[in-house]
Design an enzyme around this catalytic site. Structure first.
Site, short mmCIF file in Angstrom:
data_model
loop_
_atom_site.label_atom_id
_atom_site.label_comp_id
_atom_site.label_asym_id
_atom_site.label_seq_id
_atom_site.Cartn_x
_atom_site.Cartn_y
_atom_site.Cartn_z
N HIS A 158 7.16 -12.16 -41.84
CA HIS A 158 8.46 -12.22 -41.14
C HIS A 158 8.32 -12.89 -39.76
CE1 HIS A 158 9.94 -9.23 -44.11
NE2 HIS A 158 8.72 -8.74 -43.95
N SER A 279 8.70 -37.00 -23.08
CA SER A 279 10.14 -37.03 -22.89
C SER A 279 10.45 -38.04 -21.80
CB SER A 279 10.64 -35.65 -22.49
OG SER A 279 11.85 -35.75 -21.77
N LYS A 285 6.65 -32.71 -20.71
CA LYS A 285 6.74 -32.53 -22.16
C LYS A 285 5.68 -33.26 -22.96
CE LYS A 285 10.45 -31.28 -24.06
NZ LYS A 285 10.64 -30.09 -24.89
N GLU A 292 7.60 -32.84 -36.57
CA GLU A 292 9.06 -32.68 -36.77
C GLU A 292 9.60 -33.72 -37.76
OE1 GLU A 292 11.21 -31.71 -32.82
OE2 GLU A 292 9.34 -32.69 -32.31
#
Ligand code: ARG
Length: 461
Positions: A158, A279, A285, A292
């Site tokens: 979970h 970024s 970043k 992704e």
């Protein structure tokens, strides 16, 4: 105009330009040229063996087809939209090169069995490449497992801390998934690599063809049993796309872990610079864009599978032009699956695991609670009761904001007088991993035998 088409005999007027543009497939099916030429050479040689062509004629055809292939490979071949597809482009250039004998190549054959042959060869060639790439990626997971038998991290259910596991166990889980992917591909390939040549347009042919010898020459597993099925079936594409979908799904699950683990709140992995992006506005970043995008591209491959299922649904026997729509979904999935497998292998190899961050995370979330319950069972307490006592210990530890092993012995003994000082050995996270040596578990003996078994598979020829 109409007479220029290989099928133009009964036509008086040319095709509308918009129709030519709409119906052509050459802009993508040129990719099948190698398989088309190999199939045609095998067909020509078989026609000669069967006495349908002379061996001089077959030799001329094979020499001509080889010359066409060279033109394609050195970039001098002119693909023509008005010639519709790869088959007619190649046949018409062949006839330009070798003269009228070129017109004999199509004896006993239709584009319907020709395209099915080409595509079955193409798809199965690619399935072999997917197997190679998936096995190589499994090898990288195994390398990581071997390097991290002694690294422990919180195992989750979970997405919540559950029990301590070895990082090797986590890596091997993916290696086993990939092994199943490879097995699925090799099973699927046996149904894909079957020759439909000889089915002709739909009903078979009157020429004394020998399909089995063609299949053998093309390194195929067998020949078609029913001509109508042979020219109209594309379930081999569906199966292949399903295999690709399962691979992408597995990759995507690991992508998700990379994304979570590279968040500084976890910090379990550091993304290699070569596989991360920055970024344009936030200087700090380092984004896991590769993971992704790979997660996103799963949608594309599922879409290709759904497209094929939908295209085939409701098609009456036999060949229908709808079937031409089988190529682009597969080509798209092939690009996606093969680049993803390759990229993941590179990214995983370069991934650095932060063992300190993993160790630090061990003390969050009471990963050793099951150990305490099992310990109480060894002291003669029924499991349900042990579970309850452990729950109270967790509540107490939560209250004091400490991990279970930092509760004083007196506090634990207040909850259950059977608890002794030996409890702290049991609460040790590494000891918890080491105890799980039942087959398939995360303990070192189980990991050693998993490694042996999967390395045996990796080394299989
Ligand atoms: N380009 C066609 C395809 O991919 C080749 C077969 C055409 N056959 C036909 N009867 N029009 O399906």
């Amino acid at each position: 105009m109409a007479k220029e088409k290989l099928w133009g005999g009964r036509f008086h007027e040319g095709t509308a330009a918009s129709v030519e543009a709409y119906t052509q497939s050459i802009s993508y099916d040129w990719a099948l040229y190698k398989q088309d030429i190999a199939g045609s050479c095998a067909h020509a040689r078989m026609l000669a063996r069967q006495g349908v062509l002379t061996s001089e004629e077959a030799d001329k055809l094979v020499t001509g087809l080889t010359a066409v292939r060279e033109e394609i490979e050195n970039g001098s071949f002119q693909w023509k939209k008005e010639l519709e597809d790869v088959h007619m482009n190649i046949e018409s250039r062949l006839t330009e090169l070798v003269g009228d004998v070129g017109k004999k190549l199509h004896t006993g054959r239709s584009r319907n069995d020709q395209v099915a042959l080409d595509f079955r060869l193409f798809v199965s060639d690619r399935l072999r490449e997917w197997q190679r790439l998936a096995r190589a990626l499994a090898g990288v997971f195994v390398e990581k497992a071997e390097a991290h038998v002694d690294t422990i991290l919180p195992g989750c259910t979970h997405m919540q801390p559950a029990q301590p596991v070895s990082l090797a166990q986590h890596m091997l889980a993916y290696a086993w998934m990939l092994r199943r992917d490879v097995q699925r591909l090799s099973d699927c390939e046996r149904r894909v690599r079957i020759s439909p040549l000889g089915a002709a347009a739909l009903a078979g042919t009157t020429y004394p063809l020998d399909p089995a010898s063609v299949a053998q020459e093309l390194d195929m597993y067998g020949t078609f049993d029913n001509s109508m099925d042979a020219v109209s079936d594309r379930d081999f594409v569906i199966e292949s796309l399903f295999c690709g979908s399962a691979i992408m799904m597995h990759l995507s699950r690991f992508c998700e872990e990379i994304i979570i683990w590279s968040n500084p709140a976890f910090g379990f992995v550091r993304l290699p610079d070569a596989y991360a992006t920055g970024s344009s506005i936030m200087p700090q970043k380092k984004n896991p864009d590769v993971a992704e995008l790979m997660r996103g591209k799963v949608g594309r491959v599922y879409g290709d599978l759904t497209a094929m299922l939908t295209i085939l649904k409701g098609l009456p026997l036999t060949y229908n032009r709808d079937l031409q729509e089988d190529k682009e979904p597969f080509l798209d999935a092939d690009r996606t699956v093969s680049t993803s497998l390759e990229l993941m292998a590179g990214m995983l190899r370069a991934l650095k695991f932060d063992e300190n961050r993993m160790t630090r995370a061990m003390t969050l979330g009471f990963l050793n609670a099951t150990e305490l319950a099992d310990y109480l069972v060894t002291k003669g307490i029924p499991f349900r009761e042990a579970h309850h006592i452990t729950g109270e210990a967790v509540a107490e530890a939560e209250e004091q904001n400490v991990p279970l092993e930092n509760l004083p012995l007196s506090t634990l003994q207040r909850l259950c007088d059977k608890i002794g000082p030996d409890v702290f050995d049991v609460l040790d996270y590494r000891a918890a991993v080491a105890r799980r040596n039942a087959p398939g578990g995360t303990g070192p003996r189980s990991i050693a035998s998993q490694l042996e078994k999967i390395k045996g598979w990796l080394n299989e020829k």
